[in-house]
Structures are given as structure tokens and as C-alpha cells.
Design a protein around this motif. Structure first.
Motif, mmCIF file in Angstrom:
data_model
loop_
_atom_site.group_PDB
_atom_site.id
_atom_site.type_symbol
_atom_site.label_atom_id
_atom_site.label_comp_id
_atom_site.label_asym_id
_atom_site.label_seq_id
_atom_site.Cartn_x
_atom_site.Cartn_y
_atom_site.Cartn_z
ATOM 1 N N ASN A 106 -2.996 12.039 9.111
ATOM 2 C CA ASN A 106 -3.240 12.470 7.730
ATOM 3 C C ASN A 106 -2.051 13.245 7.156
ATOM 4 O O ASN A 106 -1.644 13.018 6.014
ATOM 5 C CB ASN A 106 -4.485 13.353 7.644
ATOM 6 N N SER A 133 1.136 13.197 8.221
ATOM 7 C CA SER A 133 2.305 12.308 8.102
ATOM 8 C C SER A 133 2.170 11.411 6.872
ATOM 9 O O SER A 133 3.145 11.135 6.173
ATOM 10 C CB SER A 133 2.444 11.447 9.353
ATOM 11 N N SER A 134 0.944 10.969 6.635
ATOM 12 C CA SER A 134 0.681 10.121 5.477
ATOM 13 C C SER A 134 0.945 10.881 4.173
ATOM 14 O O SER A 134 1.543 10.345 3.232
ATOM 15 C CB SER A 134 -0.769 9.637 5.533
ATOM 16 N N LYS A 158 4.643 11.250 3.685
ATOM 17 C CA LYS A 158 5.231 9.970 3.258
ATOM 18 C C LYS A 158 5.041 9.768 1.754
ATOM 19 O O LYS A 158 5.954 9.338 1.050
ATOM 20 C CB LYS A 158 4.597 8.816 4.044
ATOM 21 N N LYS A 159 3.854 10.097 1.276
ATOM 22 C CA LYS A 159 3.543 9.947 -0.147
ATOM 23 C C LYS A 159 4.492 10.802 -0.999
ATOM 24 O O LYS A 159 5.026 10.341 -2.003
ATOM 25 C CB LYS A 159 2.079 10.368 -0.376
ATOM 26 N N PRO A 179 13.742 4.257 1.404
ATOM 27 C CA PRO A 179 12.699 3.850 2.357
ATOM 28 C C PRO A 179 13.119 3.951 3.826
ATOM 29 O O PRO A 179 12.308 4.334 4.674
ATOM 30 C CB PRO A 179 12.429 2.388 1.982
ATOM 31 N N LYS A 206 11.077 6.145 6.547
ATOM 32 C CA LYS A 206 10.479 5.542 7.744
ATOM 33 C C LYS A 206 10.876 6.316 9.005
ATOM 34 O O LYS A 206 10.027 6.636 9.843
ATOM 35 C CB LYS A 206 10.901 4.077 7.844
ATOM 36 N N VAL A 266 9.039 9.778 8.945
ATOM 37 C CA VAL A 266 7.577 9.767 9.143
ATOM 38 C C VAL A 266 7.184 9.222 10.522
ATOM 39 O O VAL A 266 6.165 9.630 11.070
ATOM 40 C CB VAL A 266 6.780 9.061 8.014
ATOM 41 N N VAL A 267 7.998 8.331 11.078
ATOM 42 C CA VAL A 267 7.711 7.861 12.441
ATOM 43 C C VAL A 267 7.840 9.041 13.414
ATOM 44 O O VAL A 267 6.968 9.273 14.249
ATOM 45 C CB VAL A 267 8.623 6.676 12.840
ATOM 46 N N TYR A 287 4.930 11.467 12.719
ATOM 47 C CA TYR A 287 3.648 10.926 13.194
ATOM 48 C C TYR A 287 3.548 11.027 14.720
ATOM 49 O O TYR A 287 2.507 11.393 15.263
ATOM 50 C CB TYR A 287 3.519 9.485 12.716
#
Lengths: 137, 114
Positions: free
Chosen positions: A17, A19-20, A23-24, A33, A37, A40-41, A44
Motif C-alpha cells: 500500500n 509503495s503504491s 508510486k502515485k 518511469p 520503477k 518503487v521496486v 516494495y
């Protein structure tokens, strides 16, 4: 710009949640991007590590013009041997964690691969802090 | 390969993402281990997996994977659909085994990542 997210240890339904949400925000800020990536990887993986191993934790994200600083802090069992934990394939994850598709000893090495800077500090019986820096330029 | 073609090749059941059936996928990766999926740096990738939980969708979200195929008749659960829809993913159920699904996709022209 600073953000803070709480993480519940053991609650896999909420893992990701934070990490999401990060990302947003990065998307809204038009961060490229490929950079999003990578960050966030790594984030996460860190979030899953807290859920998998710790009692609770929090993520601090500080977005500056030229870099993003992330700190993942947890209260948990800590890591007795960080060098060993950084080796691919070394894992102390439970069966439940493995059933979620993790716990193969890839997390910390993959975080290192995706971060421009990674620092792990840990105290056995107290907790672990992972710091990540991603440069935007 | 268009996702619509992939769906046809797998005789699959489309669960969400109908709007994106014209999107192209070029590469395939099959794994039940999300840690391995997170090590990839490939765009236009389809993930073939038998792991039907929320973390599969979260992993796809973080790794920018737009299409996930669930093999061995694994059922996609409502919370998975919710997150996948929010992130514009295509989710497909397929009755074949992992091996059977991959063989069909490879024959149809989907390439392995490595």
C-alpha cells in the motif's frame, strides 16, 4: 516534500500500500518511469521485508529536486549479520512468507541493485533501518 | 503479440482489462516467485503465474507489468481485480498448466526474457 507511511508487521493484505502511494505521487510529479520503477521496486521489497519480519515499521520519503531519500525503519528482530543477509539466496523467511511469493533471499540484493545508494543498519532485538537514495538527475 | 491474441492462444478467460486487449506484449516470464519477477527490467512483459494472491498484483504494479495470466485454473479474487483495474492491468485465467501455457505462447511468438 515529505511523506510518512505506517507498516503493520505480518499484515500481507496491506503489503504494498505504501509503495503504491509513493508510486502515485512520483507519477504525478512526472518523474521518469524508469526511475520510478527502480525506486518503487526497492521500496516494495523493503515494505515486504518489514511485513515479513518485523513487528511494525514506517517509511519516510523525502522528495527533493535532484534526489529521493527513503528510509524504511522497523521495530523487529533485527539482522544479526548484514553481510550474510545481503547475499542472494540467504533467507530466514517463514513458510507463510514463501507462500506469498517472497522469502527467497532476493530482497536486500535487489534493493541494492535498484538503489543508487543503500545503507542497512540493524540492532538485534530492536529493529532495522534501510536507507535508499535515488538520484533524479 | 496483441493481448487479444494471447487470450485466444490460451483459450483464456478475461477477468479484467477489456479496454487494453489491443495493447502489445513482446516478452513472457513465468514464475510463482515474485522476488524473481521484481528483478526484471523489461517492458511489454506478460507474467505467467500460478500464484493467485494480492502480492502478485502488487508486484505487477511495481514492475509496470500490464498483463498477468493465472494458470492451472487458479481463480482471480475480487481484491486482486480491484487493484488491477485501478492500475489498468489485464488479468486472464487459464486452464492450462504453466508448462502448457508457456509452450502455446512461445509457439505463438512470445519471447523469453532470458
Amino acid at each position: 516534500m515529505k511523506f510518512k507511511y505506517e507498516i503493520e508487521g505480518g499484515n500481507f493484505s496491506k503489503a504494498g500500500n505504501a509503495s503504491s502511494a509513493v508510486k502515485k505521487i512520483l507519477k504525478q510529479l512526472n518523474v521518469p518511469p524508469a526511475i520510478i520503477k527502480k525506486l518503487v521496486v526497492a521500496l516494495y521489497e523493503g515494505e515486504v521485508n518489514v511485513v515479513a519480519h518485523a513487528w511494525n515499521g514506517c517509511i519516510h520519503v523525502d522528495i527533493e529536486a535532484d534526489r529521493i531519500f527513503v528510509s524504511i525503519e522497523d521495530e523487529g528482530p533485527g539482522i544479526p549479520d548484514i553481510e550474510q543477509a545481503m547475499q542472494e539466496g540467504y533467507s530466514t523467511a517463514s513458510q507463510a512468507v514463501r507462500e506469498m511469493g517472497f522469502g527467497a533471499g532476493m530482497g536486500l540484493p535487489n534493493m541494492k541493485k535498484n538503489a543508487d545508494y543503500l545503507n542497512v543498519k540493524s540492532e538485534v532485538g530492536k529493529g532495522t533501518t534501510v536507507e535508499i537514495i535515488t538520484f533524479l538527475k | 503479440m496483441k493481448i487479444s491474441r494471447l487470450l485466444e492462444v490460451l483459450d483464456g478467460e478475461l477477468v479484467c482489462g477489456e479496454r487494453f486487449l489491443d495493447n502489445e506484449v513482446l516478452w513472457g516470464f513465468a514464475s510463482d516467485l515474485m522476488s524473481d519477477v521484481l528483478t526484471l527490467d523489461t517492458d511489454k512483459l506478460v507474467l505467467v503465474t500460478g500464484l493467485n494472491n494480492l502480492q502478485t498484483i502488487r508486484t505487477a504494479e511495481m514492475a509496470d507489468i500490464e498483463c498477468v495470466v493465472f494458470v492451472r485454473n487458479k481463480k482471480i479474487l475480487p481484491p486482486m481485480i480491484e487493484i488491477a483495474s485501478e492500475h489498468e492491468m489485464v488479468l486472464i485465467e487459464c486452464r492450462f498448466s504453466m508448462f502448457g501455457a508457456i509452450a502455446r505462447l512461445y509457439e505463438a511468438g512470445l519471447k523469453p526474457v532470458y
